[in-house]
Structure formats: structure tokens, C-alpha cells
Design a protein around this motif. Structure first.
Motif, short mmCIF file in Angstrom:
data_model
loop_
_atom_site.label_atom_id
_atom_site.label_comp_id
_atom_site.label_asym_id
_atom_site.label_seq_id
_atom_site.Cartn_x
_atom_site.Cartn_y
_atom_site.Cartn_z
N ASN A 168 0.87 -1.30 -0.05
CA ASN A 168 -0.05 -0.02 0.06
C ASN A 168 0.97 1.24 0.12
OD1 ASN A 168 -2.51 -1.29 0.14
ND2 ASN A 168 -2.27 -1.66 2.18
N GLU A 179 -8.98 2.38 4.16
CA GLU A 179 -8.85 1.09 4.73
C GLU A 179 -9.03 1.11 6.33
OE1 GLU A 179 -6.61 -3.09 5.18
OE2 GLU A 179 -5.71 -1.52 3.77
N ARG A 192 -1.27 0.66 5.90
CA ARG A 192 -2.67 0.71 5.69
C ARG A 192 -2.89 2.12 4.94
NH1 ARG A 192 -2.16 -3.89 5.92
NH2 ARG A 192 -2.75 -5.15 7.56
#
Length: 172
Positions: free
Chosen positions: A79, A156, A152
Motif C-alpha cells: 500500500n 481502509e 494501511r
């Protein structure tokens, strides 16, 4: 660690980078058996996919080939937030710890050795890193992957907490 998601290799442009080659000797009754182990990182910088593996064989090219094939089966999706990572994270494996911090545009990759190869393979352009504790390439790479798996996105985190992205970032 979370379960690895299945990443389709067909549309990836994977590049490989050898991190370390080690000569290993096994002492047996008849003498010494010589073999090689290779630690390899593969990745697609465009799609932010990266993996690593170790291969062992009697010759160096065979060990590298085996490691590349194994690494292609252990790919993870990283990510990212534009050219950097979304937040600071600390990865741990054994005595090795790797700290990854987001960096502003144009700062570049401030990383050394094994961490640099992983970050380049993952396609992260601006990041600050610090290797704490063990400098063993195996432990450093595993700690770096632990850190990358902890990343993250704001969306999310907001979804997991049942809040809006604005509430997560500080505004309401």
C-alpha cells in the motif's frame, strides 16, 4: 502475518535483484560438500508488488534461478500513497528492526543494502529508513516485509473503524 493474497503474475513486469550469495560447506565423511545459497528480491515497481526468497544449489546460477522462482510465488501488494508510504511503520523479525518513514517529494530513497533493494523493487520513490539491531540481510529483508505488510491506506483504516476519512485525518 496475514494470509498472502493471490497475485496474478501474467500482467506483472517482474525484475529481480540478488541481495546476497553465500557459500555453504557441509562437512561429511568423505570431505566437504560445497553449495551456494542466494537471497533474491523480485518486484514490479509499477504495480507495487514485491517478493523475496532463498534458493540453494551446487552452482550460483542455479541457486539464483531457484530463488527467483520461489520469490514469484511469495508476492505481496504494498500500500503506497503516491510516491511514498502512507505512514511510519516498524517491522520486526528476530533481532532485526526496520523503521520506514514517509518522505516528501524529491527526497529519494534514504536506505541502504537489503532495505534499499526491497524498496526499489516495490516502487517506492521517497522513503526514509533505519535499520536497528541485526544487519543480517535475511533478518533485515524479513523485517522490511513485516513493515510493508503493516501499511494501511486512510480509507481502509476508516472502513475498519466505521468512520469517515475526514474523522481519521483529524477533521470532522
Amino acid at each position: 502475518m496475514e494470509a498472502k493474497q493471490n497475485i496474478e503474475q501474467a500482467e506483472l513486469q517482474l525484475t529481480d535483484e540478488v541481495v546476497e550469495i553465500n557459500r555453504v560447506t557441509k562437512v561429511v565423511k568423505g570431505g566437504k560438500n560445497l553449495s551456494f545459497s542466494a537471497l533474491v528480491v523480485v518486484g514490479d515497481p509499477e504495480k507495487h508488488v514485491v517478493g523475496f526468497a532463498k534458493g540453494k544449489a551446487k552452482e550460483v546460477p542455479s541457486a539464483i534461478r531457484k530463488a527467483i522462482e520461489k520469490a514469484k510465488k511469495n508476492l505481496i501488494q504494498v500500500n503506497v500513497l503516491g510516491p511514498t508510504i502512507p505512514h511510519e511503520v516498524l517491522g520486526v523479525y528476530g533481532a532485526g528492526r526496520v523503521l520506514l518513514k514517509p518522505a516528501r517529494e524529491g527526497k529519494g530513497k534514504i536506505a541502504g543494502g537489503a532495505v534499499r533493494k526491497v524498496v526499489e523493487a516495490a516502487g517506492i520513490q521517497n522513503v526514509l529508513t533505519k535499520c536497528i539491531g541485526s544487519r543480517n540481510p535475511h533478518n533485515v529483508i524479513k523485517a522490511t516485509f513485516d513493515a510493508l505488510q503493516q501499511l494501511r491506506h486512510h480509507e481502509e483504516i476508516a472502513r475498519l473503524r466505521g468512520k469517515s476519512v475526514g474523522e481519521i485525518r483529524g477533521g470532522v
